[in-house]
Design a protein around this motif. Structure first.
Motif, PDB file in Angstrom:
ATOM      1  N   GLU A  65       6.239   1.328  -5.253  1.00  7.06           N
ATOM      2  CA  GLU A  65       6.724   2.654  -6.148  1.00  7.06           C
ATOM      3  C   GLU A  65       7.907   3.415  -5.553  1.00  7.06           C
ATOM      4  N   THR A  66       8.089   3.360  -4.253  1.00  3.78           N
ATOM      5  CA  THR A  66       9.300   4.261  -3.772  1.00  3.78           C
ATOM      6  C   THR A  66      10.304   3.061  -3.038  1.00  3.78           C
ATOM      7  N   ASP A  67       9.738   1.991  -2.869  1.00  3.92           N
ATOM      8  CA  ASP A  67      10.644   0.996  -2.070  1.00  3.92           C
ATOM      9  C   ASP A  67      11.003   1.348  -0.651  1.00  3.92           C
ATOM     10  N   LYS A  68       9.959   2.415  -0.327  1.00  3.97           N
ATOM     11  CA  LYS A  68      10.057   2.639   1.254  1.00  3.97           C
ATOM     12  C   LYS A  68       9.199   2.016   2.183  1.00  3.97           C
ATOM     13  N   GLY A  91      -0.936   3.965  -3.964  1.00  5.72           N
ATOM     14  CA  GLY A  91       0.143   3.285  -4.001  1.00  5.72           C
ATOM     15  C   GLY A  91       0.001   1.732  -3.868  1.00  5.72           C
TER      16      GLY A  91
END
Length: 117
Positions: free
Chosen positions: A39-42, A105
């Protein structure tokens, strides 16, 4: 992405293995791994980062999250595989705040199988 029978986790083989030796239930496996919150590409973890080492575990016995445990079965030594793991087969509704994984997540792991014993 290919379906993983009986699970919601999906996978894609990015590069084929170099050996016919595969990950089976009960094997001791060593992998390089990079994990990203979809979702955050982290990125939350990588065995390739400075100071890190390849990750070792026993396959198929529940010692790691379900999506990883089942998604790696059948990998060949040398194979690189991407897993897309939904929350219910990852860290669930609690997430893993210490690693920056939010509740619910979805996880994306890129894995390279280094050794199978």
């Amino acid at each position: 992405m290919q379906a993983l029978a009986g699970y919601k986790t999906t996978y894609e083989i990015l590069s084929p293995g170099t050996s016919r030796t595969t990950v089976n239930k009960g094997c001791n496996v060593t992998m390089h791994a990079t994990g990203v919150v979809k979702e955050t590409d982290k990125k939350f973890w990588s065995t390739k980062d400075p100071g890190q080492q390849p990750f070792a575990y026993q396959a198929g016995v529940g010692g790691v999250i379900t999506g990883w445990d089942q998604g790696c079965l059948g990998m060949e030594i040398g194979e690189t595989r991407k897993l897309l793991i939904p929350a219910e087969e990852g860290y669930g509704s609690a997430g893993f705040p210490a690693w920056g994984i939010p509740p619910g997540g979805t996880l994306e792991f890129t894995l390279k199988c280094l050794q199978v014993k």
